[in-house]
Design an enzyme around this catalytic site. Structure first.
Site, short mmCIF file in Angstrom:
data_model
loop_
_atom_site.label_atom_id
_atom_site.label_comp_id
_atom_site.label_asym_id
_atom_site.label_seq_id
_atom_site.Cartn_x
_atom_site.Cartn_y
_atom_site.Cartn_z
N CYS A 136 -2.29 30.61 -120.53
CA CYS A 136 -2.78 29.62 -121.49
C CYS A 136 -1.71 28.58 -121.81
O CYS A 136 -0.82 28.82 -122.62
CB CYS A 136 -3.24 30.31 -122.76
SG CYS A 136 -3.78 29.15 -124.01
N CYS A 139 -1.61 27.51 -125.46
CA CYS A 139 -0.97 28.46 -126.39
C CYS A 139 0.54 28.48 -126.22
O CYS A 139 1.27 28.55 -127.20
CB CYS A 139 -1.46 29.88 -126.13
SG CYS A 139 -3.17 30.04 -125.78
N ASP A 140 1.01 28.45 -124.98
CA ASP A 140 2.42 28.75 -124.72
C ASP A 140 3.24 27.57 -124.19
O ASP A 140 4.45 27.69 -124.03
CB ASP A 140 2.51 29.93 -123.74
CG ASP A 140 1.83 31.17 -124.31
OD1 ASP A 140 1.96 31.39 -125.53
OD2 ASP A 140 1.16 31.89 -123.56
#
Ligand code: NDP
Length: 316
Positions: A136, A139-140
């Site tokens: 992701c 997200c990261d």
């Protein structure tokens, strides 16, 4: 054992839409959110194509809105993961978190699909260690600001994530296993227009290098028949598609060879009466939030009709 009318398993757009319809129809649905409450849209930034949001909406906000709407009509939203089911004969039993038993008159399955991994030992080790392997970018990606990253995949997801990473990272290598991408032309153009994305075609990942954290990636080019090492890499992103979350149903429900649940054409009916499926768990073609939501509506209507017919048959 608790007895309920309508159990909904999964909390993506399909599950919450089914809940809205089932609750308004008086089925008093209980929805278990599963391991990833909100589903895949929790990992997305802006959603521009969900009707009703002319300015776009953030994925997590859309899911919060859907949850609130489902609760407004009386859906009981519970945290918990359905770890097993027993669907033999007329049984519709679900076991939550390996211990709590529920007997439902109808079950709506909206368990979605999960990210696929390459399956390399180095990928697994560094992923489990929190060392910079991720599925992701949204997200990261933040952890790799102004750094160099690698992303594997050549579909729309990989292009979307590569473009996202290119906005925050110094350099993005995109590893494509064939000599062309699967992604739509518009998504490919988005990637090709970014100066800091380098696309490596005919390439496969051999190893993610690093002890505690990703440091480099070894790539094999099968056209040139040689390996190269991409150095000074801090993040390794995998965007190669998804697997439907259907493991617990495999002894009971019909599936295709990839594990997607099969439903009767034009409905959400599975091969078992009273069990319905909606969203990405039964759709490998469209896989959009809006199609998932639409199929959730269908599943709730099918469940309501099933219960009404059952009740009517008891009165005869
Ligand atoms: P896809 O299945 O479309 O693409 C997966 C990609 O990963 C393919 O290019 C495939 O390569 C590659 N791949 C698979 N396994 C491996 C492997 N072991 N090693 C290297 N590469 C591998 O999945 P997506 O998640 O990209 O998209 C899913 C659906 O969601 C699609 O319908 C897509 O259109 C849609 N979507 C739409 C978006 C949008 O419109 N904004 C954004 C994101 C997704 P190969 O091509 O060689 O098979």
């Amino acid at each position: 054992m608790e007895h309920i009318h309508c159990l909904i398993i999964g909390s993506g757009p399909a599950g919450y839409t089914a809940a809205i319809y089932a609750a308004r129809a008086g089925l008093k649905p209980v929805l278990y959110q599963g391991e990833e409450p909100g589903g895949q849209l929790m990992l997305t930034t802006e959603v521009e194509n969900f009707p009703g949001y002319p300015e776009g909406v953030q994925g997590p906000q859309l899911m919060a809105d859907l949850e609130a709407q489902a609760k407004r009509f009386g859906t009981e939203v519970r945290t918990g993961f359905v770890t097993a089911v027993d669907l033999v004969g007329d049984n519709k039993i679900a076991i939550v978190d390996e211990k709590y038993k529920i007997n439902a008159d109808t079950i709506i399955i909206s368990t979605g699909a999960s990210a696929k991994w390459l399956g390399l030992p180095s990928e697994k080790r560094l992923r489990e260690a929190g060392g910079g392997v991720s599925s992701c970018a949204v997200c990261d990606g933040f952890f790799h600001r102004k750094k160099r990253v690698v992303i594997v995949g050549a579909g729309d997801s990989a292009c979307e994530e590569a473009a996202y990473l290119a906005n925050i990272c110094e350099k993005v290598y995109m590893i494509v296993r064939r000599d062309e991408m699967r992604a739509s032309k518009i998504m490919q153009a988005r990637v090709k227009n970014k100066e800091n994305i380098e696309i490596l075609y005919n390439s496969q990942t051999e190893e993610v290098i690093g002890n505690e954290f990703v440091e480099g990636v070894k790539i094999f080019n099968d056209k040139e028949n040689k390996s190269i090492i991409l150095e000074n890499i801090s993040g390794f992103f995998v965007a190669i598609g998804h697997t439907p979350n259907t493991n617990i149903f495999k002894d009971f429900l019909e599936m295709d060879e990839q594990g997607y649940l099969l439903t009767e054409k034009g409905s959400s009916k599975t091969n078992l009466k009273g069990i319905f499926a909606c969203g990405d768990v039964q759709d490998k073609t469209y896989r959009q939030a809006i199609t998932a939501a639409g199929s959730g509506c269908i599943a709730a209507l099918d469940a309501e009709r099933y219960l009404a017919e059952k009740e009517a048959s008891l009165l005869v």
